[in-house]
Design a protein around this motif. Structure first.
Motif, mmCIF file in Angstrom:
data_model
loop_
_atom_site.group_PDB
_atom_site.id
_atom_site.type_symbol
_atom_site.label_atom_id
_atom_site.label_comp_id
_atom_site.label_asym_id
_atom_site.label_seq_id
_atom_site.Cartn_x
_atom_site.Cartn_y
_atom_site.Cartn_z
ATOM 1 N N ARG A 121 -3.983 17.464 3.206
ATOM 2 C CA ARG A 121 -4.228 18.895 3.380
ATOM 3 C C ARG A 121 -2.924 19.591 3.715
ATOM 4 N N GLY A 122 -2.832 20.852 3.294
ATOM 5 C CA GLY A 122 -1.726 21.723 3.704
ATOM 6 C C GLY A 122 -0.373 21.062 3.610
ATOM 7 N N ALA A 123 0.328 21.025 4.753
ATOM 8 C CA ALA A 123 1.707 20.549 4.759
ATOM 9 C C ALA A 123 1.815 19.041 4.995
ATOM 10 N N GLN A 124 0.684 18.375 5.134
ATOM 11 C CA GLN A 124 0.727 16.951 5.503
ATOM 12 C C GLN A 124 1.625 16.124 4.598
ATOM 13 N N GLU A 125 1.445 16.288 3.295
ATOM 14 C CA GLU A 125 2.145 15.404 2.373
ATOM 15 C C GLU A 125 3.655 15.633 2.435
ATOM 16 N N THR A 126 4.058 16.897 2.493
ATOM 17 C CA THR A 126 5.485 17.212 2.577
ATOM 18 C C THR A 126 6.086 16.593 3.830
ATOM 19 N N LEU A 127 5.386 16.719 4.938
ATOM 20 C CA LEU A 127 5.913 16.176 6.189
ATOM 21 C C LEU A 127 6.006 14.651 6.117
ATOM 22 N N ILE A 128 4.974 14.025 5.567
ATOM 23 C CA ILE A 128 4.980 12.562 5.466
ATOM 24 C C ILE A 128 6.126 12.096 4.567
ATOM 25 N N ASP A 129 6.267 12.752 3.414
ATOM 26 C CA ASP A 129 7.348 12.366 2.492
ATOM 27 C C ASP A 129 8.714 12.529 3.149
ATOM 28 N N SER A 130 8.873 13.628 3.884
ATOM 29 C CA SER A 130 10.172 13.860 4.518
ATOM 30 C C SER A 130 10.475 12.766 5.537
ATOM 31 N N ILE A 131 9.478 12.406 6.318
ATOM 32 C CA ILE A 131 9.682 11.349 7.307
ATOM 33 C C ILE A 131 10.044 10.040 6.606
ATOM 34 N N LEU A 132 9.327 9.756 5.510
ATOM 35 C CA LEU A 132 9.602 8.510 4.793
ATOM 36 C C LEU A 132 11.016 8.507 4.210
ATOM 37 N N GLU A 133 11.538 9.686 3.905
ATOM 38 C CA GLU A 133 12.921 9.775 3.416
ATOM 39 C C GLU A 133 13.937 9.720 4.551
ATOM 40 N N GLY A 134 13.433 9.668 5.788
ATOM 41 C CA GLY A 134 14.350 9.566 6.922
ATOM 42 C C GLY A 134 14.779 10.903 7.497
ATOM 43 N N ARG A 135 14.088 11.988 7.109
ATOM 44 C CA ARG A 135 14.447 13.299 7.638
ATOM 45 C C ARG A 135 13.678 13.597 8.923
ATOM 46 N N ASP A 136 14.306 14.344 9.829
ATOM 47 C CA ASP A 136 13.568 14.878 10.970
ATOM 48 C C ASP A 136 12.625 15.973 10.471
ATOM 49 N N VAL A 137 11.525 16.170 11.184
ATOM 50 C CA VAL A 137 10.597 17.229 10.770
ATOM 51 C C VAL A 137 10.101 18.013 11.982
ATOM 52 N N LEU A 138 9.700 19.242 11.702
ATOM 53 C CA LEU A 138 8.971 20.040 12.685
ATOM 54 C C LEU A 138 7.744 20.592 11.976
ATOM 55 N N LEU B 25 3.611 2.729 7.195
ATOM 56 C CA LEU B 25 4.342 2.441 5.959
ATOM 57 C C LEU B 25 5.760 1.954 6.204
ATOM 58 N N THR B 26 6.225 2.044 7.450
ATOM 59 C CA THR B 26 7.614 1.655 7.693
ATOM 60 C C THR B 26 7.673 0.481 8.667
ATOM 61 N N GLU B 27 8.745 -0.247 8.585
ATOM 62 C CA GLU B 27 9.038 -1.299 9.554
ATOM 63 C C GLU B 27 9.266 -0.645 10.904
ATOM 64 N N MET C 54 0.836 -1.212 0.000
ATOM 65 C CA MET C 54 0.000 0.000 0.000
ATOM 66 C C MET C 54 0.864 1.252 0.000
ATOM 67 N N ASP C 55 0.387 2.298 -0.650
ATOM 68 C CA ASP C 55 1.119 3.563 -0.559
ATOM 69 C C ASP C 55 0.356 4.531 0.339
ATOM 70 N N LYS C 56 0.897 5.712 0.490
ATOM 71 C CA LYS C 56 0.310 6.642 1.468
ATOM 72 C C LYS C 56 -1.123 7.043 1.104
ATOM 73 N N TYR C 57 -1.402 7.123 -0.221
ATOM 74 C CA TYR C 57 -2.764 7.507 -0.612
ATOM 75 C C TYR C 57 -3.756 6.403 -0.259
ATOM 76 N N GLU C 58 -3.322 5.158 -0.486
ATOM 77 C CA GLU C 58 -4.218 4.038 -0.191
ATOM 78 C C GLU C 58 -4.501 3.962 1.309
ATOM 79 N N ILE C 59 -3.461 4.214 2.104
ATOM 80 C CA ILE C 59 -3.673 4.193 3.553
ATOM 81 C C ILE C 59 -4.615 5.308 3.977
ATOM 82 N N LEU C 60 -4.409 6.470 3.408
ATOM 83 C CA LEU C 60 -5.271 7.615 3.728
ATOM 84 C C LEU C 60 -6.726 7.265 3.451
ATOM 85 N N LYS C 61 -6.954 6.605 2.325
ATOM 86 C CA LYS C 61 -8.323 6.285 1.923
ATOM 87 C C LYS C 61 -8.872 5.113 2.745
#
Ligand code: ADP
Ligand code: MG
Length: 619
Positions: free
Chosen positions: A17-34, A53-55, A1-8
């Motif tokens: 909405r808003g910044a959600q996708e950017t934050l999710i993508d960054s986390i999935l890439e292993g970046r810290d986020v605020l 989505l992650t182990e 499953m990808d993030k859209y499928e999980i969302l649905k």
């Protein structure tokens, strides 16, 4: 499953909405986020979706038991295994949850910060494979805020103790620079992706009302909002008791909350509110921290809070689901005195030295003054609040009581000159009441004692109503033509700008409400037939309302059976969409925002039946 499928599938939404996708993508890439996003923007999904989505396990640090319960309840309702570890569990329950966690049952675990460094928890965490630590309400690490939690300072030590550094995400609705920098420093975020989406809550209507009969106004409000859930904030316990008693006498299902009640009663009343058994709660500001109830449709203030920060936080508990909600402040002049009393008798600062204490009191008085201006301004209320928090609003939002009032510009130069002239010729020695009494030509003992009946401006505004004179003086203060000292005497002083009117011949124009044009609110629009259920004619709006009522009682019935708060079955927003879309099939029902597959299996058929029955009854 990808993030859209999980969302649905789990959450029932089609898009981020808003910044959600950017934050999710960054986390999935292993970046810290605020992530700094206002209440109701959807911060939880930002760490919940990567968790699925992650182990490995995502640990969510959260400050309050009620918040953890709410979120875990929400996830369980969506068919996701999650658990919380906090002091509400017995030792037995705690070790059982840990054992299940060890077996890998929970992708998401909520934990109180104080637990992190305990032996039992560390023993688990060091071997568990923790891939992410999400810090909810991250402003709790900062001593700048009101919600500082020493336990949050353990987070960096905990992270450092783990065998592999997990991704770290921090989330908060508090956007001041000090708090933001504190979070990054203290939690030691590594080159975090910072997303800040602004303070505005466009679904909230802001209103300010004054008037003698505040209780009457609030009762009428409840009368026209029967069945809706709301909070009524009062300044004192005594007010809570009075308002609550009167409302009960007048036949409303309300409950109450303040620090004077014992723990058991407070908990019970809070639950009655959350489970919609008592849809309205009357409370002091002790209530609300940790309330994530999404279907609060209104927050009324019986009295002015002590500063705009508190007001925005309390009012912001309305409309977390993004549906229209109303925040109305009913103020009276006495509120200022009550708040001043609180400031002078502040017990929280006992341990501070005298100098700091005085500084704190001065800052509090300034904030109180900013709150007072909010009540008196004729400008856009949303804009006023956003500017206070350092953001640019627009001068017209179209969704506050000022934007919806018809104003006309009036020339009040004569009144302004009289007031300023009076202050000057009386040598800036008197308070607002005396100045106003002088220009209106009052015959009081004080005026005679002070010799003010001989002031050249005595009686200059004899024909103007007193409230109007007071408005002009307020406006002179707001625009910086006078200052009023911040003590009990409220002495009026001139400023550098005063001369522009007194000697420079400048005109003084003021926006004044048209005497005939009344303020219009969302509720009045509803009465006029503009419904949030989509229909534009009043008959259609009435039908929409009726279907909503039926869906709401079905929700209540199902929630009782499942022993969860009704808004965890479906949010108000989801019910509203059911009214608009009136789905007929499973397919159509799954297209309604907030209906995921798991919830459909549990509740979908019942709601479809209810909609069908409703349509058949319409003939
Ligand atoms: P916050 O923690 O930022 O105050 P929450 O995470 O509690 O907000 O979410 C608030 C509401 O918004 C919840 O009811 C949630 O289901 C809803 N929500 C979150 N993301 C979306 C989205 N992408 N689309 C629609 N609704 C959403
Ligand atoms: Mg949240």
């Amino acid at each position: 499953m990808d993030k859209y499928e999980i969302l649905k599938k789990y959450f029932g939404y089609d898009s981020f909405r808003g910044a959600q996708e950017t934050l999710i993508d960054s986390i999935l890439e292993g970046r810290d986020v605020l992530g700094i996003m206002p209440t109701g923007a959807g911060k939880s999904l930002c760490y919940q979706i990567p968790a699925l989505l992650t182990e490995g396990i995502t640990l969510v640090v959260s400050p309050l038991i009620s918040l953890m319960k709410d979120q875990v309840g929400n996830l369980n309702q969506a068919g996701i295994h999650a658990a919380y570890l906090n002091s509400s569990l017995t030792a037995g329950q705690y070790y059982k949850a840990l054992a299940l966690a060890r077996q890998g049952r929970y992708p998401i675990i909520y934990v109180a910060p104080e637990r992190l460094m305990t032996e039992a928890f560390l023993d688990f965490a060091l071997h568990a494979g923790i891939s992410m630590v999400a810090i909810d309400e991250a402003h709790c690490v900062s001593q700048w805020g009101q919600d500082f939690r020493p336990g949050y300072l353990k987070i960096p030590d905990f992270i450092a103790a783990l065998p592999r550094r997990p991704v770290v995400g921090a989330f908060t609705a508090t956007a001041t620079r000090e708090v933001r920098d504190d979070i990054i420093d203290i939690v030691r975020l590594r080159e975090p992706v910072v997303m800040s989406t602004g303070f505005d809550r466009s679904n909230l209507y802001f209103g300010v009302m004054s008037g003698k009969d505040r209780y009457g106004a609030i009762r009428n409000y409840l009368e026209t909002h029967r069945g809706e859930s709301g909070i009524i904030y009062c300044l004192t316990r005594k007010q809570v008791e009075e308002v609550c008693q009167k409302l009960i006498r007048d036949g409303f299902a309300v409950t109450r909350y303040h620090a004077g009640l014992d723990d058991a009663e407070r908990r019970k009343n809070q639950d009655d509110f959350i489970y919609d058994r008592a849809p309205v709660i009357v409370a002091t500001n002790a209530f609300g921290m940790g309330i994530d109830k999404s279907n609060v449709r209104f927050v009324l203030h019986f009295g002015m809070p002590k500063n705009p920060e508190s007001y925005y936080q309390e009012a912001g508990r309305a409309g977390r689901d993004g549906e229209p909600a109303e925040c109305i402040l009913y103020y009276s002049g006495q509120d200022v005195a009550t708040n001043r009393f609180f400031i002078e008798h502040n017990q929280d600062n006992e341990e501070l030295d005298e100098v700091t204490k005085a500084l704190v009191a001065e800052r509090d008085r300034e904030r109180l003054q900013k709150m007072t201006f909010y009540c008196y301004t004729n400008g856009c209320l949303r804009d006023y609040l956003l500017q206070y928090f350092g953001e640019y609003g627009s001068s017209y939002c179209g969704n506050c009581s000022n934007c919806l009032t018809q104003f006309e510009e009036k020339d009040l130069t004569e009144a302004a000159s009289a007031l300023l002239g009076c202050v000057r010729s009386a040598r800036q020695r008197y308070g607002t009441v005396v100045i106003i009494d002088t220009v209106r030509g009052a015959r009081t003992a004080k005026i005679r004692d002070y010799g003010l009946h001989e002031n050249p401006c005595y009686g200059a505004l004899a024909r103007m109503p007193v409230y109007r004179i007071r408005q002009v003086l307020q406006e002179l203060q707001i625009r910086g033509y006078v200052t009023v000292t911040d003590d009990a005497y409220a002495v009026v002083r001139l400023t550098e700008k005063s001369g522009e009117i007194l000697d420079g011949g400048q005109r003084f124009l003021m926006k004044m409400a048209k005497e005939t044009g009344n303020a219009s609110t969302r509720s009045e629009e509803k009465k006029r037939g503009k419904s949030r259920y989509g229909a534009d004619d009043s008959a259609g709006a009435g039908r929409g309302e009726l279907l909503f009522e039926r869906l709401r009682s079905l929700r209540m019935e199902l929630a009782r059976k499942a022993k969860v708060p009704p808004y965890l079955v479906f949010s108000d927003k989801t019910l509203t969409h059911m009214c608009i879309q009136q789905p007929q099939t499973k397919q159509e029902m799954l297209a309604v925002p907030g209906v995921g597959e798991y919830k459909y299996e549990k509740y979908g058929e019942r709601f479809l039946e209810c909609i069908r029955a409703f349509q058949n009854s319409s003939g």
